[in-house]
Design a protein around this motif. Sequence first.
Motif, short mmCIF file in Angstrom:
data_model
loop_
_atom_site.label_atom_id
_atom_site.label_comp_id
_atom_site.label_asym_id
_atom_site.label_seq_id
_atom_site.Cartn_x
_atom_site.Cartn_y
_atom_site.Cartn_z
N PHE A 128 0.85 -1.19 0.00
CA PHE A 128 0.00 0.00 0.00
C PHE A 128 0.89 1.24 0.00
CE2 PHE A 128 -3.00 3.13 1.69
CZ PHE A 128 -4.15 2.81 0.98
N TRP A 276 -8.11 -8.95 1.31
CA TRP A 276 -7.65 -7.62 0.91
C TRP A 276 -8.75 -6.85 0.19
CZ3 TRP A 276 -4.75 -4.10 2.48
CH2 TRP A 276 -4.23 -3.10 1.66
N GLN A 277 -9.57 -7.56 -0.59
CA GLN A 277 -10.69 -6.91 -1.26
C GLN A 277 -11.70 -6.36 -0.25
OE1 GLN A 277 -12.26 -9.86 -3.94
NE2 GLN A 277 -10.62 -9.58 -5.44
N GLN A 280 -10.19 -3.13 1.14
CA GLN A 280 -10.27 -2.04 0.17
C GLN A 280 -11.69 -1.53 0.01
OE1 GLN A 280 -8.16 -4.29 -3.02
NE2 GLN A 280 -6.87 -2.46 -3.17
N GLN A 284 -13.20 2.22 0.63
CA GLN A 284 -13.73 2.91 -0.54
C GLN A 284 -15.15 3.39 -0.30
OE1 GLN A 284 -13.22 -0.09 -3.54
NE2 GLN A 284 -11.03 0.34 -3.81
#
Length: 290
Positions: A128, A276-277, A280, A284
Motif C-alpha cells: 500500500f 484484501w478486497q 479495500q 472505498q
Amino acid sequence: MTETRVPSRVFPRAKQDAEAAKTGISTPQTENPAYRLAFQDLDFLLREDLRPVRFQLELLKPQLLIDEAHIGSTFVFYGSARIPEPDKAQALLDLATDDKSGAIAERLVAKSKYYEMARELARLASNFPRDESGRRHFVVCSGGGPSIMEAANRGATDVHADSIGLNIVLPHEQAPNPYVTPSLSMQFHYFALRKMHFLLHARALAAFPGGFGTFDELFELLTLIQTGKIAPIPVLLFGREFWERVVNFDALVEEGVVSERDLDIFTYVESAAEGWQVVQRFYQEQTPPA
C-alpha cells in the motif's frame, strides 16, 4: 552588528547528567543506592509502587518508535503459534506418538495453508502506498512469534517492507521471529498495554485459527467495536469452517446475549485476495469527513 542568539536550552540533557554521574568519587554516600539517579535505578523502577510509572513507559516507548518510523496505520495479524509452515508439516506428523496426538497433528497440518495465506495477505498490505505526508499505512503488525505471526512478518519482508512485532515476556523462553524489522521489534511486560498497542493504529485486522491468546485478543476487539468504544474496522476471520466449529456465534444470537447485527462486525474470508478486497471495499465506501 553581532546577531543575538538565544540558546535553545540551559539545562543539561538527562543523557549528559547520566554520564556525569558515572564519574563521581566513591564514598559511602555515593555508593549507597539512595544516591543513584532515579531513572538509572532499576531497583527503584521495579518497586511495586512504581507500577503506574512502568505502565506509562510501556505505553510511551512503542508509540515513540512508531511515530519515528512514520507509521500512520497498521494491519494486525492474530493467529496460532502452533500451526506449522507447510514445508515443516511432515515433521509435526512424525512427532505424533499415538492416535490422539496423530489426529491433532493432522488437523494442525491441514491448517498449514493459513501460513501461506497470512504471508500473501501481508505482501498485499505492505504494498500500500505512502500518503501525501510520507506516512506508511497498513504496516504489518504481529505478536512477533512463530507460525502465523512469522508468516505475516515474512510476507512484509518478501516485498522489502518493514513490519512490527509486539512480543511479550513469558515464563518460557520466546524470541522474535527473524522477519520482524529490528527497530520495530518490541517487548512488553503488561498484556493490557500490548493489546492496546495492537489496536491503537489498527485499520484492519486478520484473525487466523488460534487458541486462547487469539481468542482473547479477537474478542476484546469485537467488544470494543460492539460497544462503540472504537470505530469499526475490517475484521477478517480466516477459515469459516474453523470459526463456526469452535464458536457458535448464531447460538449467542439465539440466546439473546448478542444482537444479530453484532455478527456484521466481522467477515469470514477464505483467501488473502478476498481478505484484501474486503479491506479495500470497506475504505472505498467510507464517507469522507466533513
